[in-house]
Scaffold this motif. Structure first.
Motif, mmCIF file in Angstrom:
data_model
loop_
_atom_site.group_PDB
_atom_site.id
_atom_site.type_symbol
_atom_site.label_atom_id
_atom_site.label_comp_id
_atom_site.label_asym_id
_atom_site.label_seq_id
_atom_site.Cartn_x
_atom_site.Cartn_y
_atom_site.Cartn_z
ATOM 1 N N LEU A 32 0.816 -1.211 0.000
ATOM 2 C CA LEU A 32 0.000 0.000 0.000
ATOM 3 C C LEU A 32 0.850 1.262 0.000
ATOM 4 C CD1 LEU A 32 -2.748 -1.092 2.568
ATOM 5 C CD2 LEU A 32 -2.813 -1.229 0.068
ATOM 6 N N GLY A 33 1.978 1.229 0.719
ATOM 7 C CA GLY A 33 2.816 2.415 0.808
ATOM 8 C C GLY A 33 3.696 2.636 -0.412
ATOM 9 N N TYR A 34 4.172 1.538 -1.016
ATOM 10 C CA TYR A 34 5.137 1.664 -2.104
ATOM 11 C C TYR A 34 4.648 1.072 -3.417
ATOM 12 C CZ TYR A 34 9.130 3.506 0.489
ATOM 13 O OH TYR A 34 9.972 4.320 1.177
ATOM 14 N N GLY A 35 3.529 0.334 -3.390
ATOM 15 C CA GLY A 35 3.090 -0.376 -4.582
ATOM 16 C C GLY A 35 2.849 0.523 -5.777
ATOM 17 N N THR A 36 1.946 1.505 -5.609
ATOM 18 C CA THR A 36 1.621 2.390 -6.728
ATOM 19 C C THR A 36 2.828 3.209 -7.183
ATOM 20 O OG1 THR A 36 -0.705 2.501 -6.047
ATOM 21 C CG2 THR A 36 0.101 4.245 -7.502
ATOM 22 N N PRO A 37 3.565 3.895 -6.271
ATOM 23 C CA PRO A 37 4.758 4.633 -6.733
ATOM 24 C C PRO A 37 5.790 3.731 -7.416
ATOM 25 C CG PRO A 37 4.145 5.329 -4.519
ATOM 26 C CD PRO A 37 3.316 4.135 -4.834
ATOM 27 N N PHE A 38 5.955 2.494 -6.920
ATOM 28 C CA PHE A 38 6.934 1.580 -7.511
ATOM 29 C C PHE A 38 6.537 1.224 -8.937
ATOM 30 C CE2 PHE A 38 8.240 -2.965 -8.127
ATOM 31 C CZ PHE A 38 9.591 -2.722 -8.297
ATOM 32 N N LEU A 39 5.255 0.907 -9.154
ATOM 33 C CA LEU A 39 4.798 0.560 -10.498
ATOM 34 C C LEU A 39 4.882 1.763 -11.429
ATOM 35 C CD1 LEU A 39 1.717 -1.684 -9.609
ATOM 36 C CD2 LEU A 39 3.891 -2.432 -10.570
ATOM 37 N N LEU A 40 4.546 2.961 -10.913
ATOM 38 C CA LEU A 40 4.659 4.162 -11.734
ATOM 39 C C LEU A 40 6.114 4.429 -12.111
ATOM 40 C CD1 LEU A 40 2.178 6.567 -9.870
ATOM 41 C CD2 LEU A 40 1.808 5.439 -12.074
ATOM 42 N N SER A 41 7.037 4.151 -11.181
ATOM 43 C CA SER A 41 8.464 4.390 -11.467
ATOM 44 C C SER A 41 8.999 3.422 -12.512
ATOM 45 C CB SER A 41 9.284 4.276 -10.173
ATOM 46 O OG SER A 41 9.346 2.927 -9.731
ATOM 47 N N LEU A 42 8.346 2.251 -12.636
ATOM 48 C CA LEU A 42 8.759 1.285 -13.663
ATOM 49 C C LEU A 42 8.248 1.683 -15.045
ATOM 50 C CD1 LEU A 42 8.218 -2.159 -11.861
ATOM 51 C CD2 LEU A 42 10.375 -0.956 -12.264
ATOM 52 N N GLY A 43 7.323 2.653 -15.089
ATOM 53 C CA GLY A 43 6.806 3.114 -16.371
ATOM 54 C C GLY A 43 5.374 2.703 -16.643
ATOM 55 N N LEU A 44 4.700 2.076 -15.673
ATOM 56 C CA LEU A 44 3.305 1.687 -15.850
ATOM 57 C C LEU A 44 2.423 2.916 -15.694
ATOM 58 C CD1 LEU A 44 2.223 -1.186 -16.383
ATOM 59 C CD2 LEU A 44 1.514 -1.270 -13.993
ATOM 60 N N SER A 45 1.393 3.037 -16.534
ATOM 61 C CA SER A 45 0.512 4.203 -16.463
ATOM 62 C C SER A 45 -0.424 4.095 -15.259
ATOM 63 C CB SER A 45 -0.330 4.306 -17.739
ATOM 64 O OG SER A 45 -1.252 3.229 -17.823
ATOM 65 N N GLU A 46 -1.023 5.235 -14.888
ATOM 66 C CA GLU A 46 -1.965 5.244 -13.762
ATOM 67 C C GLU A 46 -3.146 4.318 -14.036
ATOM 68 O OE1 GLU A 46 -3.035 9.360 -13.108
ATOM 69 O OE2 GLU A 46 -2.084 9.320 -11.133
ATOM 70 N N GLN A 47 -3.647 4.344 -15.297
ATOM 71 C CA GLN A 47 -4.796 3.512 -15.630
ATOM 72 C C GLN A 47 -4.489 2.033 -15.460
ATOM 73 O OE1 GLN A 47 -3.583 6.034 -17.394
ATOM 74 N NE2 GLN A 47 -5.179 7.208 -18.471
ATOM 75 N N LEU A 48 -3.321 1.602 -15.970
ATOM 76 C CA LEU A 48 -2.942 0.191 -15.857
ATOM 77 C C LEU A 48 -2.609 -0.170 -14.405
ATOM 78 C CD1 LEU A 48 -0.794 -0.333 -19.075
ATOM 79 C CD2 LEU A 48 -3.135 -1.104 -18.633
ATOM 80 N N THR A 49 -2.046 0.786 -13.654
ATOM 81 C CA THR A 49 -1.735 0.520 -12.246
ATOM 82 C C THR A 49 -2.999 0.211 -11.465
ATOM 83 O OG1 THR A 49 0.214 1.948 -12.313
ATOM 84 C CG2 THR A 49 -0.720 1.479 -10.156
ATOM 85 N N SER A 50 -4.069 0.965 -11.742
ATOM 86 C CA SER A 50 -5.334 0.709 -11.034
ATOM 87 C C SER A 50 -5.874 -0.676 -11.359
ATOM 88 C CB SER A 50 -6.369 1.775 -11.405
ATOM 89 O OG SER A 50 -6.736 1.676 -12.764
ATOM 90 N N LEU A 51 -5.597 -1.168 -12.579
ATOM 91 C CA LEU A 51 -6.060 -2.508 -12.938
ATOM 92 C C LEU A 51 -5.196 -3.599 -12.303
ATOM 93 C CD1 LEU A 51 -6.959 -1.980 -16.713
ATOM 94 C CD2 LEU A 51 -8.482 -1.974 -14.732
ATOM 95 N N VAL A 52 -3.922 -3.276 -12.022
ATOM 96 C CA VAL A 52 -3.068 -4.253 -11.343
ATOM 97 C C VAL A 52 -3.655 -4.607 -9.980
ATOM 98 C CG1 VAL A 52 -0.801 -4.581 -10.253
ATOM 99 C CG2 VAL A 52 -0.959 -3.593 -12.540
#
Length: 582
Positions: A32-52
């Motif tokens: 919860l603390g690092y998941g979204t920022p970590f995925l965004l830093s890898l280059g995943l878009s916000e839309q795809l991150t929400s689907l992860v």
């Protein structure tokens, strides 16, 4: 060993029984603390991150009900702890995969990518894609193992704690959840790269946080497994079953779920439609507020660390609230002293004599008689927490600075303290009531050993349907309810918690697509936080869901203990008024 003969647990025993939940929560803070920022830093878009984050509901839909039903059917003395251990093993593997996702991706590309071993734009792109794939797969493993671990820990509490300590046990689970948040977000905020023992591991803050989390998880889970002794399931009504039988039992349990438990699950549908936006995007929200305040995109590490500071304060507030708020619902034993089978006339005479004795004692000490107070109903505390949460989410319309955002996140801790305790206390109390009334309680414990709707060889399907209809109409006093499998029902309750995540993932993806599609900073390089406000709108959607949940919570009927206390207090007041005028 029956439920009534289970030994009373000391505070230390409740602590060791619950400490594994703290380790599980530390793992949640990694995600919860690092998941979204970590995925965004890898280059995943916000839309795809929400689907992860669909990993959560998918794993919850599968893991918790199945593991609850399978362990309910087991006759092993390790039936709950076995799943706890295996879940922890998978959890450790997934955390290692996340910590070294980029390094593992680079190695795989070197080995199988067909390159010459020299890094270039093509190889970097391939490594990036492989790292995203590894991270997504690891997050799915993390969600499955965490759901299995938490389900098994709650099932263990249901098996080990006597009925009158279930509320206290759930309060301890809540405290450990808050403690895990404090430890997890605390480590997330600290600059772990400055620690000599961790500096040698290389990598960024996220890698070090994952590895620290692994150590904490293993130690806390080991303490719980080592100190607990499960009562063996000796029930003859349920034996080891195949997958088909287990699925049939889960379906039967859902159909025949008692009305009070069904209503708690309905509230959870709306409550977690409100909670998931906060749990997954709170740290990202802090980053977006930082970017708006400073008019520049902060580094992911700095934004995430400040997000973890906000979540640390939220966890501290939750821990304080989780200690204080249960006192409002604490049951006064003087209101629970009515012997079973006592008629109204005998009950009133006994209460009149009791009140008379209390009055005499008070007068002898020069004091005024004070009658016991009726504790606040669990459903009312839950409604209050959901309303407060909704107001905080709507306050995002007026938040423009980092300090304001951190204060708002911290105040949400009050609401989370209630969400981590009140619904589980109600569920387990309703489970206890149904099983206490069941004539088919097993030799061990009805709440864990027999599935709702389990039929004997002399019961026809028509009789079962008739009994179920009466039970679900709220007239279960006319029939004898069947005992309930506690692990199965807690798994069904978890379905109500994880299902909203499907809705939130889709709604969040749509909101991000609409709100953040056309940034205000046209012509500038792609940013992670600057010019984006989608998270605030997702939180506002959650706030509206919380208001609906607060209304629905008032539909939950009072528990039998609450009814009994109200009756006792009414008679005490009548006796007091009579003695005062006599």
């Amino acid at each position: 060993m029956t439920a009534s003969t289970l030994p009373y647990l000391s505070q230390w025993q409740l602590f060791t029984l619950s400490i594994g939940m703290a380790g599980a929560q530390v793992a949640w803070t990694v995600e919860l603390g690092y998941g979204t920022p970590f995925l965004l830093s890898l280059g995943l878009s916000e839309q795809l991150t929400s689907l992860v984050w669909l990993a959560g509901p998918i794993s919850g839909l599968v893991a918790q009900p199945l593991i609850g039903a399978i362990s309910d059917a087991s006759t092993s003395r390790y039936r709950r702890r076995l799943w706890i251990v295996w879940s922890t093993v998978v959890l450790v593997v997934s955390c290692i995969a996340l910590a070294y996702a980029e390094s593992m991706a680079l190695l795989l590309v070197h080995l199988f990518g067909g390159g010459a071993g020299v890094r270039g734009p093509t190889e970097d792109k391939q490594s990036k894609n492989v790292a995203i794939g590894l991270a997504v797969a690891a997050f799915y493993l993390l969600d499955f193992s965490l759901n299995a671990l938490q389900a098994s820990l709650r099932n263990l509490l249901l098996d080990v704690a006597p009925p009158r300590q279930l509320s206290a046990g759930n309060a301890w689970h809540g405290r450990m959840t808050h403690a895990g948040n404090i430890v997890g977000y605390g480590f997330g905020f600290l600059n772990l790269a400055g620690w000599p023992i961790l500096r040698s591991l290389g990598g960024n803050q996220f890698r070090k946080f994952c590895l620290v989390g692994i150590v904490i998880i293993v130690i806390t889970v080991w303490i719980t497994c080592w100190t607990q002794d499960e009562p063996q399931n000796t029930s003859s009504t349920q034996q080891e079953s195949g997958l088909r039988d287990i699925i049939i039992n889960i379906r039967r349990a859902i159909i025949n779920l008692p009305v009070p438990i069904r209503k708690v699950c309905l509230v959870q549908l709306f409550a977690f439609m409100a909670w998931f936006p906060f749990l997954f995007y709170a740290t990202t929200y802090i980053g977006q507020i930082m970017a708006r305040q400073d008019n520049r995109d902060p580094s992911v590490d700095v934004a995430t660390r400040l997000g973890n500071l906000a979540m640390l304060l939220y966890s501290i507030v939750a821990a304080i609230a989780g200690t204080l708020l249960p006192q409002l619902t604490r049951r006064d034993l003087r209101l629970l002293q009515s012997p079973p089978g006592e008629n109204e006339e005998t009950e009133y005479t006994r209460i009149q004599q009791t009140v008379s004795r209390w009055k005499t004692e008070a007068v002898s000490h020069g004091k005024k008689l004070t009658l016991p107070r009726m504790p606040v109903a669990l459903r009312d505390v839950w409604s209050f927490a959901l309303i407060l949460y909704g107001l905080i989410c709507l306050a995002t319309f007026f938040i423009d600075t980092l300090v304001e955002a951190i204060i708002a996140v911290a105040l949400v801790g009050i609401c989370w303290a209630v969400a981590s305790w009140a619904p589980y206390a109600m569920i387990m109390e309703f489970l206890k009531e149904v099983n206490e009334a069941s004539p088919n309680k097993s030799g061990h414990r009805g709440s864990s050993d027999a599935v709702i709707g389990a039929t004997s060889s002399h019961t026809t399907p028509e009789q079962v349907s008739e009994r179920s209809a009466l039970l679900n109409d709220g007239t279960h006093n006319k029939v004898e309810p069947e005992p309930i499998a506690g692990g199965t029902v807690l798994g069904i309750h978890n379905l109500a918690i994880v299902f909203p995540q499907f809705v939130v993932a889709l709604v969040a993806s749509l909101i991000f697509r609409i709100v953040d599609k056309s940034p205000d900073i046209i012509g500038l390089p792609e940013t992670i936080y600057l010019g984006k406000n989608g998270v605030a709108w997702v939180l506002r959607f959650g706030g509206l869901s919380a208001f609906v949940g607060a209304v629905v919570a008032q539909w939950i009927p009072p528990t039998e203990q609450e009814k009994r206390m109200r009756q006792q207090l009414r008679l005490m007041r009548e006796a007091h008024d009579y003695l005062r005028t006599a």
